[in-house]
Write a protein that holds these residues in place. Structure first.
Motif, PDB file in Angstrom:
ATOM      1  N   GLY A 301       1.251  -1.122   0.193  1.00 21.57           N
ATOM      2  CA  GLY A 301      -0.222   0.092  -0.129  1.00 21.57           C
ATOM      3  C   GLY A 301       0.435   1.778   0.247  1.00 21.57           C
ATOM      4  N   ALA A 302       1.999   1.179   1.172  1.00 17.66           N
ATOM      5  CA  ALA A 302       2.908   2.100   0.652  1.00 17.66           C
ATOM      6  C   ALA A 302       3.813   2.711  -0.257  1.00 17.66           C
ATOM      7  CB  ALA A 302       3.473   2.242   2.006  1.00 17.66           C
ATOM      8  N   TYR A 303       3.919   1.678  -1.521  1.00 17.49           N
ATOM      9  CA  TYR A 303       4.067   1.701  -2.335  1.00 17.49           C
ATOM     10  C   TYR A 303       3.515   2.010  -3.467  1.00 17.49           C
ATOM     11  CZ  TYR A 303       7.239  -0.079  -6.250  1.00 17.49           C
ATOM     12  OH  TYR A 303       7.716   0.256  -7.625  1.00 17.49           O
ATOM     13  N   LYS A 304       2.271   1.518  -3.388  1.00 19.34           N
ATOM     14  CA  LYS A 304       1.070   2.789  -4.606  1.00 19.34           C
ATOM     15  C   LYS A 304       0.994   3.635  -4.622  1.00 19.34           C
ATOM     16  CE  LYS A 304      -1.238  -1.441  -5.222  1.00 19.34           C
ATOM     17  NZ  LYS A 304      -2.310  -2.858  -4.624  1.00 19.34           N
ATOM     18  N   ARG A 305       1.211   4.033  -2.934  1.00 21.57           N
ATOM     19  CA  ARG A 305       1.601   5.324  -2.206  1.00 21.57           C
ATOM     20  C   ARG A 305       2.159   6.253  -3.021  1.00 21.57           C
ATOM     21  NH1 ARG A 305       1.048   5.873   2.876  1.00 21.57           N
ATOM     22  NH2 ARG A 305       2.976   6.535   3.347  1.00 21.57           N
ATOM     23  N   GLU A 306       3.156   6.188  -2.982  1.00 20.84           N
ATOM     24  CA  GLU A 306       4.550   7.245  -3.079  1.00 20.84           C
ATOM     25  C   GLU A 306       4.402   7.042  -5.316  1.00 20.84           C
ATOM     26  OE1 GLU A 306       7.795   4.828  -2.001  1.00 20.84           O
ATOM     27  OE2 GLU A 306       7.491   5.119   0.166  1.00 20.84           O
ATOM     28  N   HIS A 307       4.292   6.004  -4.949  1.00 21.91           N
ATOM     29  CA  HIS A 307       3.616   6.137  -6.830  1.00 21.91           C
ATOM     30  C   HIS A 307       2.694   6.177  -7.421  1.00 21.91           C
ATOM     31  CE1 HIS A 307       7.533   3.794  -5.414  1.00 21.91           C
ATOM     32  NE2 HIS A 307       8.532   4.068  -6.870  1.00 21.91           N
ATOM     33  N   HIS A 308       1.506   6.433  -6.948  1.00 18.04           N
ATOM     34  CA  HIS A 308       0.762   7.372  -7.396  1.00 18.04           C
ATOM     35  C   HIS A 308      -0.125   5.589  -8.486  1.00 18.04           C
ATOM     36  CE1 HIS A 308       1.046  10.933  -6.358  1.00 18.04           C
ATOM     37  NE2 HIS A 308       2.779  10.797  -6.458  1.00 18.04           N
ATOM     38  N   LEU A 309      -0.577   4.819  -7.373  1.00 17.75           N
ATOM     39  CA  LEU A 309      -1.262   3.539  -8.602  1.00 17.75           C
ATOM     40  C   LEU A 309      -2.482   3.966  -7.720  1.00 17.75           C
ATOM     41  CD1 LEU A 309       2.640   1.214  -8.431  1.00 17.75           C
ATOM     42  CD2 LEU A 309       1.468   2.713 -10.419  1.00 17.75           C
ATOM     43  N   THR A 310      -3.272   2.786  -8.073  1.00 20.54           N
ATOM     44  CA  THR A 310      -4.520   2.543  -8.151  1.00 20.54           C
ATOM     45  C   THR A 310      -4.468   1.257  -6.964  1.00 20.54           C
ATOM     46  OG1 THR A 310      -5.038   0.973  -9.712  1.00 20.54           O
ATOM     47  CG2 THR A 310      -5.643   3.585  -9.991  1.00 20.54           C
ATOM     48  N   VAL A 311      -4.922   1.220  -6.167  1.00 20.39           N
ATOM     49  CA  VAL A 311      -5.160   0.394  -5.229  1.00 20.39           C
ATOM     50  C   VAL A 311      -5.633  -0.366  -5.864  1.00 20.39           C
ATOM     51  CG1 VAL A 311      -6.524  -0.536  -3.143  1.00 20.39           C
ATOM     52  CG2 VAL A 311      -5.565   1.528  -2.679  1.00 20.39           C
ATOM     53  N   PHE A 312      -6.765  -0.832  -6.369  1.00 25.60           N
ATOM     54  CA  PHE A 312      -6.886  -2.320  -7.385  1.00 25.60           C
ATOM     55  C   PHE A 312      -6.555  -2.330  -8.389  1.00 25.60           C
ATOM     56  CE2 PHE A 312     -10.309  -4.354  -9.504  1.00 25.60           C
ATOM     57  CZ  PHE A 312      -9.521  -5.609  -9.305  1.00 25.60           C
ATOM     58  N   GLN A 313      -5.627  -3.608  -8.256  1.00 23.88           N
ATOM     59  CA  GLN A 313      -4.760  -3.608  -9.962  1.00 23.88           C
ATOM     60  C   GLN A 313      -5.672  -5.446 -10.385  1.00 23.88           C
ATOM     61  OE1 GLN A 313      -2.431  -1.605 -10.623  1.00 23.88           O
ATOM     62  NE2 GLN A 313      -2.328  -0.456  -9.610  1.00 23.88           N
ATOM     63  N   SER A 314      -6.171  -5.251 -11.004  1.00 26.20           N
ATOM     64  CA  SER A 314      -7.301  -6.214 -12.168  1.00 26.20           C
ATOM     65  C   SER A 314      -6.480  -6.958 -12.480  1.00 26.20           C
ATOM     66  CB  SER A 314      -8.267  -5.462 -13.390  1.00 26.20           C
ATOM     67  OG  SER A 314      -7.366  -5.321 -14.131  1.00 26.20           O
ATOM     68  N   ASP A 315      -5.259  -7.039 -13.341  1.00 26.83           N
ATOM     69  CA  ASP A 315      -5.002  -8.650 -13.736  1.00 26.83           C
ATOM     70  C   ASP A 315      -4.170  -9.020 -12.335  1.00 26.83           C
ATOM     71  OD1 ASP A 315      -4.872  -7.595 -15.757  1.00 26.83           O
ATOM     72  OD2 ASP A 315      -2.761  -7.134 -17.062  1.00 26.83           O
ATOM     73  N   ARG A 316      -3.270  -7.867 -11.694  1.00 28.90           N
ATOM     74  CA  ARG A 316      -2.613  -9.396 -10.077  1.00 28.90           C
ATOM     75  C   ARG A 316      -3.962  -9.932  -9.859  1.00 28.90           C
ATOM     76  NH1 ARG A 316       0.820 -11.642  -7.230  1.00 28.90           N
ATOM     77  NH2 ARG A 316       0.402 -11.514  -5.186  1.00 28.90           N
ATOM     78  N   TRP A 317      -4.576  -9.222  -9.446  1.00 28.96           N
ATOM     79  CA  TRP A 317      -5.760 -10.061  -8.456  1.00 28.96           C
ATOM     80  C   TRP A 317      -6.377 -10.908  -9.402  1.00 28.96           C
ATOM     81  CZ3 TRP A 317      -8.948 -11.145  -4.957  1.00 28.96           C
ATOM     82  CH2 TRP A 317     -10.066 -11.245  -4.762  1.00 28.96           C
ATOM     83  N   LYS A 318      -7.010 -10.746 -10.204  1.00 31.88           N
ATOM     84  CA  LYS A 318      -6.867 -11.995 -11.761  1.00 31.88           C
ATOM     85  C   LYS A 318      -6.066 -13.781 -10.804  1.00 31.88           C
ATOM     86  CE  LYS A 318      -8.763 -12.868 -15.816  1.00 31.88           C
ATOM     87  NZ  LYS A 318      -7.821 -13.478 -16.780  1.00 31.88           N
ATOM     88  N   PHE A 319      -4.703 -13.018 -11.018  1.00 32.27           N
ATOM     89  CA  PHE A 319      -4.045 -14.178 -11.070  1.00 32.27           C
ATOM     90  C   PHE A 319      -4.193 -14.821  -9.264  1.00 32.27           C
ATOM     91  CE2 PHE A 319       0.505 -15.118  -8.751  1.00 32.27           C
ATOM     92  CZ  PHE A 319       0.630 -15.582  -9.853  1.00 32.27           C
ATOM     93  N   VAL A 320      -4.266 -13.742  -8.888  1.00 28.26           N
ATOM     94  CA  VAL A 320      -4.208 -14.386  -7.322  1.00 28.26           C
ATOM     95  C   VAL A 320      -5.238 -15.371  -6.927  1.00 28.26           C
ATOM     96  CG1 VAL A 320      -5.157 -13.718  -4.979  1.00 28.26           C
ATOM     97  CG2 VAL A 320      -3.196 -12.245  -6.115  1.00 28.26           C
ATOM     98  N   MET A 321      -5.989 -14.686  -7.961  1.00 26.72           N
ATOM     99  CA  MET A 321      -7.893 -15.944  -7.141  1.00 26.72           C
ATOM    100  C   MET A 321      -7.390 -16.628  -8.506  1.00 26.72           C
ATOM    101  SD  MET A 321     -10.363 -14.758  -6.240  1.00 26.72           S
ATOM    102  CE  MET A 321     -12.395 -15.010  -6.547  1.00 26.72           C
ATOM    103  N   GLU A 322      -7.186 -16.664  -9.544  1.00 26.18           N
ATOM    104  CA  GLU A 322      -7.288 -18.193  -9.762  1.00 26.18           C
ATOM    105  C   GLU A 322      -6.473 -18.676  -9.756  1.00 26.18           C
ATOM    106  OE1 GLU A 322      -6.131 -17.007 -14.372  1.00 26.18           O
ATOM    107  OE2 GLU A 322      -9.115 -16.064 -14.810  1.00 26.18           O
TER     108      GLU A 322
END
Ligand code: PEP
Ligand code: MN
Length: 365
Positions: A301-322
């Protein structure tokens, strides 16, 4: 929570799992007598006799109950079976008539429990009366409404209380007329200590065939009794014909159910103790792992904040789920369980990262 009297203390001498049986509706004096005689013949006398006098029907025009006349026929039940009688009340007028005819136990139906005004009207009509009341779950799976109805009764001095799980309206799942939600009675019991929950498989399943399986599940989940619609001639019943069973079949169903005791906390046995302490140990490990996982999530979360990334990353989520679901299935965990577990963990992760963001923004301002 609040003091109340359990079914064994209602004064009817009922012990163990309570069995409530009788027709969906009282139709004629002959019908009531035939059900009673068949119960007697089968040596299948329940702990309580149910019969609907006022029927809440979805649309007007179908049989809406026989009304006060039917209450007089309850004498027939007393004569043949000598057991307490229970019926549904939906308003203050019903309460008055049921009390006049000495109905022993009242129940509030699912369509009434959803409406706090109606429940309060019934409670007000019962002020100062000593009668047990059973509250069916509301049509929608809202635990607070269910508890609220019990509280309204308790607040006017009704202390003989029980709940009935009759399932929830669900237009998608065609397996059930009203879908059961087994965690709901467990939550209810957790929130109101000692509250007994009776299962009504008839209205859950909506047919004769599935009653045994649902009743057994209810007992497995630690429910405290069964309410099963019983008619001497189910096919010709004036309401709920598809789901009523004969006294003979009721007897068969009850003989096939494995009525397990709820685990006696007094002396669970050595083997069970060993297994339970092994589970306790694993749960501790599970919590340590979750703590560690969420601490990594916070760092991400801290990294995403620093780099202005969204909290939700859909590709990553899809990979984790599957990938996790696949691994879980290989370990003999069901796909449904894996998906629910992962959703739950993911939701918590997103919430934590959003909170981090909000806090960081607040500091900036
Ligand atoms: C009934 O028990 O006949 C009945 C109408 O139940 P519910 O309120 O659960 O629909
Ligand atoms: Mn019914």
């Amino acid at each position: 929570m609040k003091d109340h009297l359990q079914i064994k203390d209602w004064g009817f001498g009922i012990e163990g799992h309570v069995i409530i049986a009788g027709p969906c509706s009282a139709e004629t004096p002959e019908q009531i007598e035939k059900v009673c005689l068949d119960m007697k013949k089968e040596n299948m006398v329940p702990d309580m006799f149910r019969a609907g006098i006022w029927k809440p029907r979805t649309r007007p025009g179908s049989f809406e109950g026989i009304g006060e006349e039917g209450l007089k026929w309850m004498e027939i039940v007393r004569h043949h079976l000598n057991i307490p009688i229970t019926t549904e009340v939906g308003n203050a007028a019903h309460v008055e008539l049921a009390l006049k005819h000495k109905v022993d136990v009242l129940w509030v139906g699912a369509r009434t429990t959803v409406n706090p005004f109606a429940v309060q009207e019934i409670a007000d009509a019962l002020k100062g009366v000593d009668i047990p009341v059973m509250i069916k779950n509301p049509m929608n799976p809202d635990l607070q409404l269910w508890i609220g109805a019990l509280e309204r009764m308790h607040a006017v001095g009704i202390n003989k209380l029980a709940a009935i799980h009759r399932g929830f309206s669900d237009s998608y799942d065609k397996r059930f007329r009203n879908k059961p939600n087994w965690s709901m009675p467990i939550h209810l019991k957790r929130e109101w200590k000692g509250m007994e929950v009776i299962n009504d498989p008839s209205h859950i399943v909506g047919n004769r065939e599935g009653i045994l399986e649902t009743a057994q599940r209810a007992i497995n989940f630690g429910l405290d009794g069964l309410m099963i619609e019983t008619h001497h001639d189910p096919d010709n019943a004036w309401s709920d014909a598809k789901q009523q069973v004969t006294p003979k079949r009721l007897k068969e169903i009850l003989s096939l159910i494995d009525f397990k005791d709820t685990l006696g906390s007094e002396n669970p046995g050595e083997r069970l103790n060993d297994l339970r302490s092994a589970v306790d140990h694993l749960d501790d490990q599970l919590l340590d792992i979750l703590q560690e996982r969420f601490s990594l999530i916070d760092q991400i979360g801290a990294y995403k904040r620093e780099h202005h990334l969204t909290v939700f990353q859909s590709d990553r989520w899809k990979f984790v789920m599957e990938s996790r679901t696949q691994k879980g299935v290989q370990k003999n965990l069901s796909e449904k369980f894996m998906k629910e577990l992962l959703y739950c963990i993911h939701e918590e992760s997103v919430k934590r990262q959003e909170k981090q963001l909000r806090e960081a923004d607040a500091v900036k301002k």
